[in-house]
Structure formats: structure tokens, C-alpha cells
Scaffold this active site. Structure first.
Site, mmCIF file in Angstrom:
data_model
loop_
_atom_site.group_PDB
_atom_site.id
_atom_site.type_symbol
_atom_site.label_atom_id
_atom_site.label_comp_id
_atom_site.label_asym_id
_atom_site.label_seq_id
_atom_site.Cartn_x
_atom_site.Cartn_y
_atom_site.Cartn_z
ATOM 1 N N ALA A 9 0.696 -1.318 0.127
ATOM 2 C CA ALA A 9 -0.104 -0.078 -0.068
ATOM 3 C C ALA A 9 0.964 1.148 0.051
ATOM 4 O O ALA A 9 0.371 2.533 -0.210
ATOM 5 C CB ALA A 9 -1.007 -0.022 1.133
ATOM 6 N N ALA A 10 2.154 1.012 0.168
ATOM 7 C CA ALA A 10 2.863 2.322 0.388
ATOM 8 C C ALA A 10 3.709 2.521 -1.342
ATOM 9 O O ALA A 10 4.336 3.667 -1.274
ATOM 10 C CB ALA A 10 4.211 2.256 1.287
ATOM 11 N N GLY A 11 3.266 1.729 -2.110
ATOM 12 C CA GLY A 11 3.862 1.667 -3.513
ATOM 13 C C GLY A 11 3.085 2.638 -4.189
ATOM 14 O O GLY A 11 1.995 3.396 -3.933
ATOM 15 N N ILE A 13 1.329 2.356 -6.924
ATOM 16 C CA ILE A 13 -0.061 1.664 -7.475
ATOM 17 C C ILE A 13 -0.733 1.583 -5.914
ATOM 18 O O ILE A 13 -2.119 2.006 -5.900
ATOM 19 C CB ILE A 13 -0.087 0.272 -7.820
ATOM 20 C CG1 ILE A 13 0.652 0.419 -9.275
ATOM 21 C CG2 ILE A 13 -1.505 -0.303 -7.876
ATOM 22 C CD1 ILE A 13 0.076 0.867 -10.244
ATOM 23 N N ASP A 34 2.322 -2.732 4.295
ATOM 24 C CA ASP A 34 3.476 -2.562 3.529
ATOM 25 C C ASP A 34 4.586 -2.582 4.490
ATOM 26 O O ASP A 34 4.453 -2.491 5.532
ATOM 27 C CB ASP A 34 3.789 -1.168 2.662
ATOM 28 C CG ASP A 34 4.545 -0.953 1.767
ATOM 29 O OD1 ASP A 34 3.979 -0.909 0.449
ATOM 30 O OD2 ASP A 34 5.834 -1.182 1.848
ATOM 31 N N ASN A 100 9.348 -11.900 -8.537
ATOM 32 C CA ASN A 100 8.079 -11.466 -7.938
ATOM 33 C C ASN A 100 7.425 -12.728 -7.134
ATOM 34 O O ASN A 100 6.631 -12.486 -6.351
ATOM 35 C CB ASN A 100 7.478 -10.726 -8.856
ATOM 36 C CG ASN A 100 7.464 -9.091 -8.533
ATOM 37 O OD1 ASN A 100 7.956 -8.722 -7.748
ATOM 38 N ND2 ASN A 100 6.923 -8.350 -9.569
ATOM 39 N N VAL A 124 -2.245 -7.221 -8.636
ATOM 40 C CA VAL A 124 -1.893 -6.346 -9.437
ATOM 41 C C VAL A 124 -0.317 -6.465 -9.982
ATOM 42 O O VAL A 124 0.017 -6.136 -11.275
ATOM 43 C CB VAL A 124 -2.056 -4.766 -9.034
ATOM 44 C CG1 VAL A 124 -1.515 -3.680 -9.957
ATOM 45 C CG2 VAL A 124 -3.496 -4.588 -8.602
ATOM 46 N N THR A 125 0.080 -7.238 -8.989
ATOM 47 C CA THR A 125 1.765 -7.476 -9.294
ATOM 48 C C THR A 125 2.073 -8.162 -10.580
ATOM 49 O O THR A 125 1.288 -9.204 -10.903
ATOM 50 C CB THR A 125 2.352 -8.195 -8.103
ATOM 51 O OG1 THR A 125 2.019 -7.835 -6.751
ATOM 52 C CG2 THR A 125 3.617 -8.600 -8.258
ATOM 53 N N HIS A 180 -0.618 -9.257 -21.465
ATOM 54 C CA HIS A 180 -0.303 -8.115 -21.749
ATOM 55 C C HIS A 180 1.268 -8.462 -22.331
ATOM 56 O O HIS A 180 2.111 -9.154 -21.971
ATOM 57 C CB HIS A 180 0.310 -7.336 -20.311
ATOM 58 C CG HIS A 180 1.077 -6.253 -20.416
ATOM 59 N ND1 HIS A 180 0.360 -5.001 -21.006
ATOM 60 C CD2 HIS A 180 2.242 -5.929 -20.169
ATOM 61 C CE1 HIS A 180 1.447 -4.078 -20.927
ATOM 62 N NE2 HIS A 180 2.432 -4.555 -20.419
HETATM 63 N N1 LIG Z 1 -1.412 -5.480 -13.722
HETATM 64 C C1 LIG Z 1 -1.271 -4.055 -14.111
HETATM 65 O O1 LIG Z 1 -1.967 -3.512 -15.182
HETATM 66 C C2 LIG Z 1 -0.276 -3.362 -13.553
HETATM 67 C C3 LIG Z 1 -0.265 -1.814 -13.856
HETATM 68 C C4 LIG Z 1 0.785 -1.197 -13.385
HETATM 69 C C5 LIG Z 1 1.602 -1.598 -12.379
HETATM 70 N N2 LIG Z 1 1.663 -3.039 -12.252
HETATM 71 C C6 LIG Z 1 2.432 -3.674 -11.350
HETATM 72 O O2 LIG Z 1 2.039 -3.533 -9.954
HETATM 73 C C7 LIG Z 1 3.158 -3.540 -9.077
HETATM 74 C C8 LIG Z 1 3.329 -2.307 -8.335
HETATM 75 O O3 LIG Z 1 3.822 -1.335 -8.785
HETATM 76 P P1 LIG Z 1 4.238 0.071 -8.156
HETATM 77 O O4 LIG Z 1 4.433 1.138 -9.309
HETATM 78 O O5 LIG Z 1 3.138 0.374 -6.978
HETATM 79 O O6 LIG Z 1 5.609 -0.430 -7.486
HETATM 80 P P2 LIG Z 1 6.205 0.451 -6.336
HETATM 81 O O7 LIG Z 1 7.532 -0.258 -6.145
HETATM 82 O O8 LIG Z 1 5.939 1.798 -6.198
HETATM 83 O O9 LIG Z 1 5.603 -0.205 -4.701
HETATM 84 C C9 LIG Z 1 5.795 -1.668 -4.472
HETATM 85 C C10 LIG Z 1 5.461 -1.712 -2.797
HETATM 86 O O10 LIG Z 1 5.399 -3.090 -2.622
HETATM 87 C C11 LIG Z 1 6.016 -3.054 -1.301
HETATM 88 N N3 LIG Z 1 6.512 -4.137 -0.768
HETATM 89 C C12 LIG Z 1 7.869 -5.000 -1.310
HETATM 90 N N4 LIG Z 1 7.940 -5.978 -0.690
HETATM 91 C C13 LIG Z 1 6.766 -6.093 0.180
HETATM 92 C C14 LIG Z 1 6.141 -7.196 1.246
HETATM 93 N N5 LIG Z 1 6.874 -8.235 1.511
HETATM 94 N N6 LIG Z 1 5.145 -7.075 1.867
HETATM 95 C C15 LIG Z 1 4.446 -5.725 1.688
HETATM 96 N N7 LIG Z 1 4.951 -4.725 0.763
HETATM 97 C C16 LIG Z 1 6.086 -4.955 0.253
HETATM 98 C C17 LIG Z 1 7.267 -1.903 -1.434
HETATM 99 O O11 LIG Z 1 7.635 -1.511 -0.072
HETATM 100 C C18 LIG Z 1 6.620 -0.743 -2.049
HETATM 101 O O12 LIG Z 1 5.875 0.150 -1.326
HETATM 102 C C19 LIG Z 1 4.527 -3.959 -9.983
HETATM 103 O O13 LIG Z 1 4.637 -5.276 -10.030
HETATM 104 C C20 LIG Z 1 3.962 -3.249 -11.371
HETATM 105 O O14 LIG Z 1 4.519 -4.073 -12.614
HETATM 106 C C21 LIG Z 1 0.726 -3.650 -12.727
#
Ligand SMILES: NC(=O)c1ccc[n+]([C@@H]2O[C@H](COP(=O)([O-])OP(=O)(O)OC[C@H]3O[C@@H](n4cnc5c(N)ncnc54)[C@H](O)[C@@H]3O)[C@@H](O)[C@H]2O)c1
Length: 311
Positions: A9-11, A13, A34, A100, A124-125, A180
Site C-alpha cells: 500500500a505504500a507503493g 499503485i 507494507d 516477484n 496487480v503485481t 499483456h
Molecule cells: N497489472 C497491471 O495492469 C499493472 C499496472 C501497473 C503496475 N503493475 C504492477 O504493480 C506492481 C506495483 O507497482 P508500483 O509502481 O506500485 O511499485 P512500487 O515499487 O512503487 O511499490 C511496491 C511496494 O511493494 C512494497 N513491498 C515490497 N515487499 C513487500 C512485502 N513483503 N510486503 C508488503 N509490501 C511489500 C514496497 O515497499 C513498495 O511500497 C508492479 O509489479 C507493477 O509492475 C501492474
């Protein structure tokens, strides 16, 4: 009481999804998880005050790291997982998927716990289809309660079709299915404008494909350092609404119920919901060429998921 848990939730997305949920007043309770709990605490204050500023009651917001969450959280109606490790430049798809998946497998006990008996899990990952299939193979959450977020490619397809034919994008209904990237299947046989079927000629399709296939290169050239957080968050909110209304959306779901597809895969398919469970829409039709492309996409996901170990 409706509740959602957002993991990661801190990322980019995760934060934007949380903001969208609050702005649209979608849940009574919001659990933010997070590793970076200082960011979550700041968000908790900001989101609560944003609700007040917007003129509605703030949801009850809690903040946990993934370890404390296991003790603190019960089940939620809707679980979003956007936790990720950064993709390295030039990293292969299978290596990114493995890294991942190793992160995701460490979160499976938490995801299963917060999904409980009835929650819907939205991954979403990336790579989202292989992650969803691999999570389903853990057999802790029923397949029809797992979905992968894959609305963005269809949004871009609708934007491209609208520009090509000269109408507003909200008048265009179109699904980009499959996976995708190279195995994306724009479902041209199902394109509609104002609910009327539309035939696009080869030249139009080619210009649309060129625009959609070039989307990522154009995005990367901007060097924004972030993914498409706003459209993704808006799309995730539309998934929440679809779980309640039963509206159809293009989402990554299990292929097990589709006769012409190999089982044990997740790919983008037209999806509807009943009681929080996802199912491929009854009315789904496509040409033999589109079917063949979807079979190829499902086979690739099944194979990639098979390569992902337990870390
Ligand atoms: N499916 C889609 O259409 C789509 C679209 C956009 C992004 N994405 C994917 O979404 C994902 C997130 O993207 P983002 O830009 O937010 O990335 P980001 O790096 O900004 O955020 C990821 C977050 O995950 C957290 N994290 C890491 N390990 C963790 C754990 N063990 N427990 C809890 N939190 C943890 C990190 O601290 C960070 O806050 C990526 O894999 C990206 O490729 C998918």
C-alpha cells in the site's frame, strides 16, 4: 461493513488505489500493509483528512507491516496485492516473474488469511497472469476468488479505436484479452460503438495495433519513474464496483471453465461476478483466429507458472 486490504500500500499503485477507494467512499474499513509503515502512517492521516475535506465520513484505516498484519487482520471483502520488487532494466520476463513470485509466496499466508472464506483477491503485481495462476496452484484460495488486474490494455485499445474512428472513448466497447505484451489479443470481432457492432478494416486495425504496441516505449521515453498509477487505480475501483454490480470487465481469470483453452492458466477474458466469485462471461464469442491466439497466450502462462518454484 465493507472492508478492503491493500498489500504493497505504500507503493505507487497501492497509495493511489487507497486514495481512489477513499475518494469514491467504497469501503468502511481500509487496511494498509507494507514494509514502509512510516509512509502508511502519513497516508492514514492524509486519507482520513481527505475524506473530511471531500465531505464524507472517513473509513476506519489501519496500518500494518506484513508480519504484524498476520496477527492483527481478519478477513476483508476485497484484497489488492500490489507488492513488488523493482524490475531491473533488461531483466527477462521469466527472471522478473521468479523474483516477484518469491516475494508473493512469502505473502501467501497473509493473502489467504485476509481473503478468508469470501474475499475476492485482485493481483496487480506483474506478470499478473502467471502470478495469479501460481497463487491458484497453492490451493489456499479458490480459483474463482482470484483475479488478475488487466484492464489497462483494454482502456488503451478503446482510446486508440476512438481516435481512429473519431468518437469519444466512452462510446467504445472493446476488450484486449490474452496476456499483456506480445500475447495480447485485441478482440476486433467484439468491437462496439454505442452498443452497435463495428467492423474495422485492415488498415484501421494496423494503425490501432501500432499505437497500442508503441504505448510502453512512449511512456518510458517520458522517464517519469512511475507506472500508470492513476488509470490503474481508477480501473481497480471499477473492479470493486463490478464485483457488486455484476458488470463485465476484461480481467485475468482462470481458463479452467473455457472449453477451447488449456486449463491451469490465467489470461485476460471477459469476466463477470456473482457473490464475489469471478466467471468468464456467458456471452463470450470470438473468431477461430482469436481463439488460436488465446490458446497460445494461455499455453505461455501455464508454462511460465510451471517454472516458478517455491523460492
Ligand atoms: N497489472 C497491471 O495492469 C499493472 C499496472 C501497473 C503496475 N503493475 C504492477 O504493480 C506492481 C506495483 O507497482 P508500483 O509502481 O506500485 O511499485 P512500487 O515499487 O512503487 O511499490 C511496491 C511496494 O511493494 C512494497 N513491498 C515490497 N515487499 C513487500 C512485502 N513483503 N510486503 C508488503 N509490501 C511489500 C514496497 O515497499 C513498495 O511500497 C508492479 O509489479 C507493477 O509492475 C501492474
Amino acid at each position: 461493513m465493507t472492508s478492503a486490504t491493500i498489500i504493497g500500500a505504500a507503493g505507487g499503485i497501492g497509495q493511489t488505489v487507497a486514495a481512489e477507494f477513499v475518494a469514491r467512499d467504497l469501503f468502511d474499513e481500509l487496511h494498509l500493509v507494507d514494509l514502509r509503515t512510516n509512509l502508511l502512517e502519513a497516508d492514514r492521516i492524509d486519507l482520513s483528512e481527505a475524506s473530511v475535506a471531500a465531505g464524507h465520513q472517513p473509513p476506519h484505516i489501519t496500518v500494518e507491516d506484513p508480519h504484524s498484519a498476520l496477527h492483527a487482520l481478519g478477513s476483508s471483502d476485497f484484497v489488492v496485492c500490489a507488492a513488488t520488487l523493482g524490475e531491473k532494466p533488461g531483466q527477462s520476463r521469466s527472471s522478473f516473474a521468479q523474483v516477484n513470485w518469491e516475494l508473493l509466496i512469502s505473502l501467501v499466508p497473509l493473502i489467504s488469511q485476509v481473503a478468508g472464506e469470501h474475499g475476492t483477491v485482485l493481483l496487480v503485481t506483474n506478470p499478473v497472469d502467471a502470478m495469479a495462476e501460481r497463487l491458484a496452484r497453492e490451493e489456499t484460495i479458490p480459483r474463482d476468488r482470484i483475479i488478475g488486474y488487466s484492464v489497462n490494455d483494454s482502456t488503451r485499445l478503446r482510446v486508440a479505436i476512438a481516435a481512429e474512428v473519431g468518437v469519444e472513448p466512452d462510446r467504445v466497447q472493446a476488450h484486449a484479452l490474452g496476456v499483456h505484451g506480445e500475447q495480447l489479443v485485441p478482440l476486433y470481432s467484439g468491437v462496439r460503438i454505442d452498443d452497435e457492432p463495428v467492423e474495422l478494416d485492415a488498415g484501421q486495425r494496423q494503425r490501432i495495433d501500432t499505437w497500442t504496441e508503441g504505448w510502453f516505449a512512449r511512456w518510458h521515453e517520458l522517464k517519469s519513474g512511475r507506472s500508470s498509477i492513476r488509470s490503474t487505480a481508477a480501473g481497480v475501483a471499477s473492479v470493486v464496483r463490478a464485483t457488486r454490480s455484476g458488470a463485465e470487465l476484461p480481467l485475468s481469470v482462470s481458463t479452467d471453465s473455457v472449453d477451447f483453452l488449456p486449463s491451469s492458466a490465467f489470461i485476460g477474458l471477459p469476466t463477470s461476478f456473482a457473490g464475489g466469485s469471478a466467471a468468464v462471461s456467458d456471452a463470450f464469442e470470438c473468431t477461430s483466429e482469436e481463439k488460436a491466439a488465446l490458446v497460445e497466450a494461455a499455453t505461455a502462462v501455464r508454462d511460465l507458472a510451471g517454472q516458478l518454484g517455491r523460492g
